[in-house]
Design an enzyme around this catalytic site. Structure first.
Site, PDB file in Angstrom:
ATOM      1  N   CYS A 104       3.032 -10.168  13.998  1.00 28.80           N
ATOM      2  CA  CYS A 104       4.558 -10.408  13.977  1.00 28.80           C
ATOM      3  C   CYS A 104       4.860 -10.972  15.299  1.00 28.80           C
ATOM      4  O   CYS A 104       4.736 -10.198  16.366  1.00 28.80           O
ATOM      5  CB  CYS A 104       5.429  -9.162  13.650  1.00 28.80           C
ATOM      6  SG  CYS A 104       7.130  -9.358  13.773  1.00 28.80           S
ATOM      7  N   GLU A 127       6.529  -8.316  -8.342  1.00 27.02           N
ATOM      8  CA  GLU A 127       6.950  -9.625  -8.139  1.00 27.02           C
ATOM      9  C   GLU A 127       7.227 -10.339  -9.609  1.00 27.02           C
ATOM     10  O   GLU A 127       6.267 -10.205 -10.584  1.00 27.02           O
ATOM     11  CB  GLU A 127       6.159 -10.667  -7.251  1.00 27.02           C
ATOM     12  CG  GLU A 127       6.626 -10.683  -5.931  1.00 27.02           C
ATOM     13  CD  GLU A 127       5.425 -11.598  -5.179  1.00 27.02           C
ATOM     14  OE1 GLU A 127       5.937 -12.583  -4.403  1.00 27.02           O
ATOM     15  OE2 GLU A 127       4.239 -11.115  -5.322  1.00 27.02           O
ATOM     16  N   CYS A 151       7.612  -8.231  16.869  1.00 23.13           N
ATOM     17  CA  CYS A 151       7.444  -6.944  17.088  1.00 23.13           C
ATOM     18  C   CYS A 151       6.043  -6.504  17.449  1.00 23.13           C
ATOM     19  O   CYS A 151       5.577  -5.605  17.939  1.00 23.13           O
ATOM     20  CB  CYS A 151       7.964  -5.916  16.147  1.00 23.13           C
ATOM     21  SG  CYS A 151       6.957  -6.126  14.539  1.00 23.13           S
ATOM     22  N   ASP A 202       1.481  -6.187  -5.002  1.00 22.11           N
ATOM     23  CA  ASP A 202       1.381  -7.474  -4.714  1.00 22.11           C
ATOM     24  C   ASP A 202       0.229  -8.004  -5.700  1.00 22.11           C
ATOM     25  O   ASP A 202      -0.922  -7.422  -5.584  1.00 22.11           O
ATOM     26  CB  ASP A 202       1.219  -7.866  -3.476  1.00 22.11           C
ATOM     27  CG  ASP A 202       0.946  -9.160  -3.221  1.00 22.11           C
ATOM     28  OD1 ASP A 202       1.918  -9.926  -3.669  1.00 22.11           O
ATOM     29  OD2 ASP A 202       0.152  -9.570  -2.433  1.00 22.11           O
ATOM     30  N   ASP A 235      -1.745  -9.144   2.547  1.00 16.56           N
ATOM     31  CA  ASP A 235      -1.469  -8.626   1.239  1.00 16.56           C
ATOM     32  C   ASP A 235      -0.969  -7.480   1.407  1.00 16.56           C
ATOM     33  O   ASP A 235       0.173  -7.071   0.680  1.00 16.56           O
ATOM     34  CB  ASP A 235      -2.671  -8.466   0.481  1.00 16.56           C
ATOM     35  CG  ASP A 235      -3.459  -9.853   0.303  1.00 16.56           C
ATOM     36  OD1 ASP A 235      -2.662 -11.070   0.091  1.00 16.56           O
ATOM     37  OD2 ASP A 235      -4.510 -10.111   0.260  1.00 16.56           O
ATOM     38  N   CYS A 287       9.551  -4.865  11.031  1.00 19.38           N
ATOM     39  CA  CYS A 287      11.033  -5.012  11.751  1.00 19.38           C
ATOM     40  C   CYS A 287      11.791  -6.015  10.894  1.00 19.38           C
ATOM     41  O   CYS A 287      13.023  -6.330  11.390  1.00 19.38           O
ATOM     42  CB  CYS A 287      10.690  -5.669  13.077  1.00 19.38           C
ATOM     43  SG  CYS A 287       9.978  -7.263  13.034  1.00 19.38           S
ATOM     44  N   CYS A 320       8.104  -9.724   8.244  1.00 22.74           N
ATOM     45  CA  CYS A 320       7.368  -8.533   8.839  1.00 22.74           C
ATOM     46  C   CYS A 320       8.066  -7.097   8.175  1.00 22.74           C
ATOM     47  O   CYS A 320       9.159  -7.072   8.174  1.00 22.74           O
ATOM     48  CB  CYS A 320       7.619  -8.708  10.390  1.00 22.74           C
ATOM     49  SG  CYS A 320       6.916  -7.113  11.185  1.00 22.74           S
TER      50      CYS A 320
HETATM   51 ZN   LIG Z   1       7.936  -7.543  13.073  1.00 19.76          ZN
END
Ligand SMILES: [Zn+2]
Length: 419
Positions: free
Chosen positions: A362, A290, A365, A202, A372, A346, A343
Site C-alpha cells: 500500500c 461479491e 501505509c 473472494d 486475493d 488503511c 488497502c
Molecule cells: Zn494501506
C-alpha cells in the site's frame, strides 16, 4: 419447515425400455411443440395473448388424442407425462411474459422455442398422479422404478430415498446414459454453532475461493487436482472430436466420449462445490460475497472459459441456498466495489491492479497485501462485517457498507496519521 430436494440415480433401461423411452421423449416433444406453435400462431394473428394459457393447454392435449388424427400414437404413452410437458411450455411463456413486463428479475428471457429431435438431452417428467413407484429394499444395491406403461427399470441406489417423491424426471444425457431424479421433501439438518461470526469470500480463477474471517484467519480453497486432470482430458477429447470428419462414425464415437467426460467434470465440480459451500456455511454466521454477475463476465472471451471452468455461478448459488437453509446471513457486495484496489488496512485506494500482480504494498501505509486475501478482507469490510483498527490505534475505518458501495474511500480521511 420442509425443504424440496432432488435425489438423482443412474437408471439402466433395457433395449426395449430404451425404445419406449425414446417414444416418450418424442411424444413429450410433440405436445410441447404443439403448444408453442399454437401460442405463436395466436400471437401472429394478433389475438389476445392473455387467452388463458390453460385453455390452450387443454386444446393441445385434447387434440393430441383425437381418434383418426395423425397423433394417435400419443395415446400409447402416459397422459400425465404429456400434461407435464405442456405445463413446461406454459411455464416457459409465463416466465417470458413476467420477464418482459419486469415482474421477473434477472436477464431478459426468450420465449420458449420449438424443441428439435436432434437435441442431445431429453427429459420427461411424471408426477404423483402418474402412479410411478420406486421399489427398493434398504441396504440393497439395486431398486426398481415403475413408470406407467412400461416394465420396471433397474435403478442404481447410491443412497436411500428419504421420503415419498412428488415427481420423477427421466433424463437421457448426451452420452447416452439415463438418470432418474426424484423431488422429495426433507427436514433440514439443524445448523451447527458457527466457528466464525463473519467471513469474506473472494472468488478467483487460480484459487476457487479465498476466505478471510473475523478472527483474522485466511485460507485459499484450491481447485482440486482431480478436476484439473479431468478438464485436461476433456480438452484432449475435444481436440480429437474437431479433427474427425463431419457425419462419420468416428466423429459420433468422439462426440459420445466428449459428452461422457463433460458429465464427469460437471459431476466432480458440483460435488466439490457442494463440499466447499457446506463447510463455509457450517462454520460462519455471516458471509460476504461479491455479486459477480457471472453472465456479464462471461462475455469477456479471454476470461470466459476460465470462469465457466471454475463455476463461480454455481458456487454462489450453493452458498446462498445452504446459508438460507441454515439461517446464516449472506451479504452481497456490489460488483463494482473496488475490492482489489483498496488497502484493507488503511482504506487507501491504491489504483487498479492488473491480474498478474499477486501482491502489492500500500502506497499510504506500506502494508504488503496478498492480492486475493486483501480483496476478501475488503468484501467483508464492505458488508459491514468487520471493523478494523488501523495502525494509528483506535481510529477505526468507517466501513463503506454504511453507504453505497460506490462511495470512494479517500486516502486523506483514512491514511494513518503520523502526528
Ligand atoms: Zn494501506
Amino acid at each position: 419447515m420442509m425443504k424440496k430436494k432432488r435425489f438423482a440415480y443412474r437408471v439402466y433401461p433395457t433395449v426395449d425400455q430404451q425404445q419406449v423411452l425414446a417414444r416418450s421423449f418424442g411424444c413429450a416433444r410433440a405436445v410441447y411443440n404443439d403448444y408453442v406453435a399454437r401460442r405463436n400462431a395466436l400471437f401472429e394473428a394478433g389475438e389476445n395473448l392473455a387467452e388463458d394459457s390453460d385453455v390452450t393447454a387443454r386444446k393441445v392435449l385434447v387434440d393430441a388424442k383425437q381418434p383418426g388424427g395423425d397423433r394417435t400414437y400419443l395415446a400409447e404413452v402416459s397422459a400425465v407425462m404429456l400434461q407435464q410437458s405442456v405445463r413446461d411450455a406454459q411455464q416457459g411463456f409465463a416466465n417470458f411474459f413476467a420477464s418482459v413486463s419486469g415482474k421477473r428479475k434477472g436477464p431478459k428471457m426468450r420465449p420458449p422455442r420449438l424443441k428439435s429431435k436432434r437435441q442431445t438431452t431429453h427429459k420427461i417428467r411424471f408426477t404423483r398422479n402418474a402412479n410411478f413407484r420406486l421399489e427398493h429394499v434398504p441396504g440393497q444395491k439395486w431398486g426398481w422404478l415403475k413408470l406407467p406403461k412400461m416394465p420396471p427399470i433397474k435403478t442404481r441406489m447410491t443412497r436411500v430415498l428419504p421420503s415419498e417423491p412428488s415427481s420423477v424426471t427421466i433424463t437421457q444425457w448426451a452420452d447416452g446414459t439415463y438418470e432418474a431424479s426424484f423431488v422429495v421433501e426433507v427436514a433440514p439438518k439443524p445448523a451447527l454453532a458457527p466457528t466464525y461470526q463473519a467471513a469474506g469470500v473472494d472468488l478467483g480463477i487460480t484459487d476457487l475461493a479465498i476466505i478471510t474471517t473475523d478472527t483474522g484467519d485466511a485460507r485459499k480453497v484450491a481447485n482440486p487436482r482431480m478436476l484439473k486432470r479431468a478438464q485436461r482430458k476433456l480438452g484432449r477429447l475435444q481436440r480429437s472430436l474437431s479433427r474427425r470428419a463431419k457425419g462419420s462414425a468416428n466423429r459420433n464415437k468422439a462426440r459420445v466420449k466428449v459428452a461422457k467426460q463433460h458429465r464427469k467434470v460437471a459431476h466432480a465440480r458440483k460435488d466439490y462445490h457442494h463440499k466447499v459451500a457446506r463447510q463455509l456455511v457450517d462454520e460462519t454466521q455471516a458471509l460476504a460475497v461479491e455479486d459477480l454477475h457471472v453472465a456479464g463476465l462471461i462475455t469477456n472471451r479471454r476470461l470466459a472459459k476460465a470462469i465457466s471452468d471454475v463455476g463461480w455461478g454455481m458456487l454462489q448459488r450453493l452458498i446462498r441456498e445452504k446459508a438460507n437453509e441454515a439461517g446464516r446471513q449472506v451479504h452481497v457486495i456490489d460488483r463494482f466495489y473496488p475490492s482489489t484496489q483498496l488497502c484493507s488496512t488503511c482504506g487507501h485506494k491504491d489504483g487498479k491492479k492488473p491480474l498478474h500482480i499477486r501482491s502489492w504494498a500500500c502506497s499510504a501505509c506500506g502494508t504488503v497485501h496478498d492480492r486475493d486475501i486483501n480483496a476478501a478482507k475488503n468484501i467483508m469490510i464492505a458488508a459491514g462485517l468487520s471493523e478494523i483498527a488501523n495502525d494509528c490505534g483506535g481510529c477505526i475505518r468507517p466501513h463503506p457498507g454504511d453507504g453505497s458501495p460506490y462511495e470512494a474511500v479517500t486516502p486523506s480521511q483514512h491514511a494513518p496519521q503520523t502526528a
